[in-house]
Design a protein around this motif. Structure first.
Motif, PDB file in Angstrom:
ATOM      1  N   LYS A 241     115.269  72.821 -13.793  1.00 27.86           N
ATOM      2  CA  LYS A 241     114.465  72.232 -12.732  1.00 27.86           C
ATOM      3  C   LYS A 241     115.070  70.889 -12.332  1.00 27.86           C
ATOM      4  O   LYS A 241     115.640  70.166 -13.158  1.00 27.86           O
ATOM      5  CB  LYS A 241     113.021  72.023 -13.198  1.00 27.86           C
ATOM      6  N   SER A 243     113.612  68.193 -11.803  1.00 26.35           N
ATOM      7  CA  SER A 243     112.990  67.096 -12.551  1.00 26.35           C
ATOM      8  C   SER A 243     113.593  66.910 -13.942  1.00 26.35           C
ATOM      9  O   SER A 243     113.308  65.912 -14.611  1.00 26.35           O
ATOM     10  CB  SER A 243     111.481  67.332 -12.675  1.00 26.35           C
ATOM     11  N   ARG A 272     108.562  62.951  -4.942  1.00 30.58           N
ATOM     12  CA  ARG A 272     107.131  63.279  -5.042  1.00 30.58           C
ATOM     13  C   ARG A 272     106.366  62.786  -3.807  1.00 30.58           C
ATOM     14  O   ARG A 272     105.411  63.435  -3.350  1.00 30.58           O
ATOM     15  CB  ARG A 272     106.539  62.650  -6.305  1.00 30.58           C
ATOM     16  N   VAL A 275     108.819  64.817  -0.365  1.00 35.75           N
ATOM     17  CA  VAL A 275     108.949  66.297  -0.397  1.00 35.75           C
ATOM     18  C   VAL A 275     108.579  66.794  -1.793  1.00 35.75           C
ATOM     19  O   VAL A 275     109.449  67.198  -2.576  1.00 35.75           O
ATOM     20  CB  VAL A 275     110.383  66.753  -0.006  1.00 35.75           C
ATOM     21  N   PRO A 276     107.315  66.776  -2.155  1.00 30.86           N
ATOM     22  CA  PRO A 276     106.905  67.098  -3.530  1.00 30.86           C
ATOM     23  C   PRO A 276     107.312  68.493  -3.997  1.00 30.86           C
ATOM     24  O   PRO A 276     107.518  68.704  -5.190  1.00 30.86           O
ATOM     25  CB  PRO A 276     105.374  66.955  -3.486  1.00 30.86           C
ATOM     26  N   ASP A 277     107.469  69.445  -3.100  1.00 30.46           N
ATOM     27  CA  ASP A 277     107.851  70.797  -3.505  1.00 30.46           C
ATOM     28  C   ASP A 277     109.253  70.848  -4.114  1.00 30.46           C
ATOM     29  O   ASP A 277     109.559  71.745  -4.909  1.00 30.46           O
ATOM     30  CB  ASP A 277     107.809  71.745  -2.293  1.00 30.46           C
ATOM     31  N   LEU A 278     110.091  69.892  -3.742  1.00 32.74           N
ATOM     32  CA  LEU A 278     111.463  69.887  -4.267  1.00 32.74           C
ATOM     33  C   LEU A 278     111.489  69.723  -5.789  1.00 32.74           C
ATOM     34  O   LEU A 278     112.404  70.210  -6.454  1.00 32.74           O
ATOM     35  CB  LEU A 278     112.279  68.754  -3.630  1.00 32.74           C
ATOM     36  N   GLU A 279     110.481  69.030  -6.340  1.00 34.44           N
ATOM     37  CA  GLU A 279     110.483  68.746  -7.780  1.00 34.44           C
ATOM     38  C   GLU A 279     110.422  70.029  -8.609  1.00 34.44           C
ATOM     39  O   GLU A 279     110.847  70.058  -9.756  1.00 34.44           O
ATOM     40  CB  GLU A 279     109.314  67.822  -8.133  1.00 34.44           C
ATOM     41  N   GLN A 280     109.901  71.093  -8.005  1.00 37.31           N
ATOM     42  CA  GLN A 280     109.770  72.355  -8.729  1.00 37.31           C
ATOM     43  C   GLN A 280     110.968  73.285  -8.523  1.00 37.31           C
ATOM     44  O   GLN A 280     111.021  74.361  -9.115  1.00 37.31           O
ATOM     45  CB  GLN A 280     108.487  73.075  -8.281  1.00 37.31           C
ATOM     46  N   LEU A 281     111.914  72.882  -7.707  1.00 40.61           N
ATOM     47  CA  LEU A 281     113.090  73.722  -7.474  1.00 40.61           C
ATOM     48  C   LEU A 281     113.951  73.826  -8.729  1.00 40.61           C
ATOM     49  O   LEU A 281     114.038  72.884  -9.526  1.00 40.61           O
ATOM     50  CB  LEU A 281     113.943  73.146  -6.342  1.00 40.61           C
TER      51      LEU A 281
END
Length: 355
Positions: A241, A243, A272, A275-281
């Motif tokens: 991930k 993160s 966060r 583009v908070p969705d990027l953290e889960q990529l």
């Protein structure tokens, strides 16, 4: 299973038990010629019957090999054993890497001792259904070097397969050292023809420098009549991930020895916020070159099965360091656990079993 031919024998070797052993024109210049010609190679080792009796209760015997060291062979051996045991199977793991025993650490049983009874040597039990045996349990100092020549190594391997009281097992996993040396020839010969291995799993990394030696390993298996169950590509890619990464700003470094700024927290906070969705990529990159097609292409070329790929995952390395099953961990992304489980299931399927 065909008769085992010594790995250092000439091409077209008639076999050590043949009437032409040591006498055929193909034997000229072979390092084994004098032994074969004397008939000593044809003598039946009385210990083979003892080995057959000792291993009669073992359903499947699996040899784990690698052409090179450092490809994760012992880690995979340990995790295969853990995975089979977690599926409710009775499992043993025998470590025949005499000079580099890592099994005690990979199972979290360092400092344990081997006990002997009238039934033989007792394995060290990690779980009620998972026992292991290694020279590592016999060394007074774990940092002590084992400086042994071939005959002494071979004698210990014979003692392992003849004297360890495994009882009834579904699987015996044998972790061999890298390459094609005395240990490999000995363990294959001691277990044939009546207690023979079901086959070998060969571990590689993707790059050609590793695959060169895997091809030799496959040819070794063919030469000694050992079926190849399949090849596993370990450390196929780094997959984590976003993160899980650290971020550094090298523009702030001064000079060739300047330290870059660690801007991890600042970067993740910005992600966060914006583009908070990027953290889960999940990010993936090829750490080791697979320019030649990796282990899968090599397996196809050598006409052996390919059992799957296992990503490079720090959590798997940590599991090996801490002597635990990878299934107990929560990695940043589950794909590596799924990949490992798939390889374990493919190995069992190659042995005609379903987990």
């Amino acid at each position: 299973m065909t008769e085992a031919i010594p790995a250092n024998a000439n091409e077209h070797c008639p076999g050590p038990s043949s009437e032409q052993a040591g006498k055929s024109s193909s034997c000229e210049g072979c390092p084994n010629q004098n032994v074969c010609k004397s008939g000593a190679a044809q003598a039946v080792d009385p210990d083979l019957e003892k080995i057959k009796a000792r291993l009669r209760g073992v359903k499947h015997k699996l040899l784990v090999l690698s052409g090179k060291g450092g490809v994760g062979k012992s880690t995979l051996s340990a995790q295969i054993a853990f995975g089979l045991a977690e599926s409710g199977k009775e499992v043993g793991l025998l470590d025949i890497d005499i000079c580099g025993p890592s099994v005690p650490k990979m199972f979290g049983v360092e400092g344990e001792e081997v006990h002997q009874s009238n039934m033989g040597w007792s394995p060290v039990y990690v779980e009620d259904n998972l026992g292991v045996m290694s020279i590592g349990f016999m060394l007074p100092d774990p940092n002590e070097a084992v400086v042994w020549r071939g005959p002494r190594k071979n004698a210990l391997i014979k003692q392992f397969v003849k004297d360890v009281d495994w009882g009834e097992l579904d699987y015996l996993v044998v972790d061999a050292p890298p390459g094609t040396s005395d240990e490999h020839i000995s363990v294959v010969q001691y277990l044939q023809p009546d207690a023979q291995f079901d086959g070998a799993v060969i571990v590689s990394t993707p790059q050609e420098v590793s695959l060169i030696d895997v091809r030799k390993e496959i040819n070794f298996c063919r030469k000694v009549g050992l079926p190849v169950l399949g090849v596993v590509e370990n450390m196929s890619e780094l997959r984590l991930k976003l993160s899980s990464f650290r971020f550094y700003d090298y523009s702030s470094a001064v000079g060739s020895k300047g330290e870059p700024e660690d801007c991890t927290e600042k970067t993740l906070a910005l992600i966060r916020e914006k583009v908070p969705d990027l953290e889960q990529l999940v990010l993936s990159t090829q750490v080791l070159s697979n320019a030649s097609g990796g282990a899968e292409a090599m397996a196809k070329q050598m006409q052996v099965p390919f059992l799957g790929r296992i990503p490079l995952d720090p959590s798997l390395g940590r599991a090996a360091e801490e002597g635990k099953s990878f299934a107990e961990y929560k990695p940043s992304h589950p794909s590596s656990q799924v990949a490992l489980r798939s390889v374990i299931e493919a190995t069992a399927k190659a042995l005609g079993e379903e987990l």
